[in-house]
Enzyme design. Structure first.
Site, short mmCIF file in Angstrom:
data_model
loop_
_atom_site.label_atom_id
_atom_site.label_comp_id
_atom_site.label_asym_id
_atom_site.label_seq_id
_atom_site.Cartn_x
_atom_site.Cartn_y
_atom_site.Cartn_z
N GLN A 22 1.07 -1.22 -0.13
CA GLN A 22 -0.25 0.21 -0.54
C GLN A 22 0.55 1.19 0.23
OE1 GLN A 22 -2.60 -2.20 3.60
NE2 GLN A 22 -3.45 0.34 2.88
N HIS A 23 0.37 2.40 -0.34
CA HIS A 23 0.66 3.52 -0.34
C HIS A 23 2.22 3.91 -0.45
CE1 HIS A 23 -1.23 3.19 3.62
NE2 HIS A 23 -1.16 3.28 4.61
N ASP A 175 -1.47 -5.05 0.01
CA ASP A 175 -1.62 -5.77 0.80
C ASP A 175 -2.30 -6.62 1.84
OD1 ASP A 175 -0.34 -4.61 1.84
OD2 ASP A 175 1.40 -4.64 1.78
#
Length: 426
Positions: A22-23, A175
């Site tokens: 992520q991110h 994830d």
């Protein structure tokens, strides 16, 4: 060719899906080439930008809009860092993607994402991309992918990839959302994931919005929510302490009063991006094994003390007491299992299935072919089956000793932005 060589199945698959961390901020120019190396989620250089964004809107307002109060991890803070620190690079950006979006687009040619991964950007809410947040950080919404509904098809595999041309491609997801799918997770069942970083999460029935910032109000990859708490320092930090004391990672000892705050890379929960590791309470009779056990305890502390908040944020009753699912690279370790048992007070179930993120992506792909929800596919696969460890009384003394040490050491851990070293994860 690598995927085909590794599996022998890539050119036979009828459907596929991509799950990724992520991110992360992936920036592409007009030709689709990276403008600069991706800014990964664990890069803490964007902490001042996260703090400025929270101050501009107010933490409660940002939580209401986007579900979360951003930390350095969030993509919104990373874009603000890029816009402020590398403006020439930001000016060249023609597309902003998350890691899984980038790979999905390479496969299909479609600029799409899903609600789960989008919810970790800090600029998305249930009504879509937030124009005021985007305006504040100077990001044109035209640079962003379309957010597809759960269960949608992202496109078809193009020619020139290791996968079969024309195969169906699912939306993919982040994830943690993929692992929840891979477990076929039902509301209220908590998960603790022990990797380089650590997460604790549960599927929720109601939308989270924690103004304190402990719980990130993520969406899941279906139609629900995935309240989550995350730490930067987990198995890697514990292994580093094992190396420092010259012990195998399983060679722990009970007893003693030493406390370890293993914040070797800054920290996200608690939000201390400039922090470093701290050892307190050493005595002449402190043993290397006790110091190593304290590192385990310190790494698990924030996640397990946030567990009840995670469940409440999703509208669940923390007292329900369902066994805690323990996954990730550390889950098979006896020292990790015993630490989680002792500090959680819950029964712990260790699924035999491995690579649950990949299984979640596989369930998304299979769901395109069967017409089922992806979590229903995973439940047919019985991915949660595994040994259940009976609960033991919660070790409140250790938890309070760590909490008290953290409270007293706060001034040491809150490093001013101008004194922070350049972060990891570049």
């Amino acid at each position: 060719g690598a995927a085909t060589a590794a599996t022998g199945w890539a050119d036979r698959a009828a459907a596929c899906s991509v799950a990724g961390q992520q991110h992360g901020l992936v920036t592409l120019d007009a030709a689709g080439r990276p403008v600069r190396p991706a800014l990964l989620w664990n890069d803490v250089r964007s902490a001042p930008q996260a703090a400025a964004l929270a101050a501009a809107f107010g933490p409660a307002e940002l939580a209401r809009r986007t579900g979360s109060v951003p930390t350095a991890a969030f993509t919104s803070a990373k874009w603000a860092w890029l816009r402020g620190r590398e403006p020439a690079a930001a000016d060249r950006v023609a597309a902003v993607r998350l890691p899984h979006d980038f790979l999905t687009e390479r496969l299909t040619g479609e600029a799409v994402t899903d609600r789960g991964d989008a919810s970790g950007t800090g600029w998305w809410g249930p009504d879509g991309y937030d124009p005021e947040v985007l305006a504040r950080i100077g990001l044109d919404p035209a640079l962003l992918p379309e957010v597809l509904p759960p269960g949608a098809r992202a496109g078809l595999v193009r020619s020139g990839t290791p996968l079969r041309e024309g195969a169906l491609v699912a939306t993919g997801t982040g994830d943690n959302m993929a692992a929840a799918l891979g477990l076929g997770l039902t509301p209220g069942r908590p998960v603790l994931s022990l990797g380089t970083s650590g997460t604790v999460y549960a599927v929720g029935r109601t939308r989270p919005a924690d103004p304190n910032g402990t719980v990130a109000g993520f969406a899941d990859a279906l139609g629900g929510w995935l309240p989550l708490a995350c730490t930067l320092n987990c198995s890697l930090a514990v292994d580093r302490f094992a190396a420092l004391v010259g012990r195998d990672r399983e060679d722990v000892e009970a007893g003693g009063t030493v406390v370890v705050l293993p914040y070797l890379d800054g920290e996200r929960t608690p939000d201390l991006p400039g922090a470093s590791g701290l050892v307190h309470g050493l005595r002449h009779d402190t043993t290397p094994g006790q110091l190593l056990q304290a590192a385990y305890d310190g790494a698990a502390h924030a996640l397990l003390t946030a567990l009840d908040d995670v469940l409440r944020a999703g509208g669940e009753d923390p007292a329900a007491g369902e066994p805690l699912l323990l996954i990730g690279g550390g889950a098979a370790g006896r020292a990790w299992q015993q630490t989680v048992l002792r500090l959680s007070g819950r029964a712990v179930q260790v699924p035999e299935a491995r690579e649950l993120v990949a299984l979640g992506a596989a369930a998304q792909a299979a769901a395109l072919l069967t017409g089922e929800p992806a979590d229903a596919v995973a439940r047919r696969w019985r991915t949660t089956e595994g040994r259940v460890l009976d609960p033991v009384p919660r070790d409140e003394d250790t938890l309070e000793r760590i909490t008290g040490t953290l409270r007293r050491a706060r001034a040491l851990q809150e490093v001013p932005p101008d004194q922070r070293q350049e972060g990891r994860g570049r």
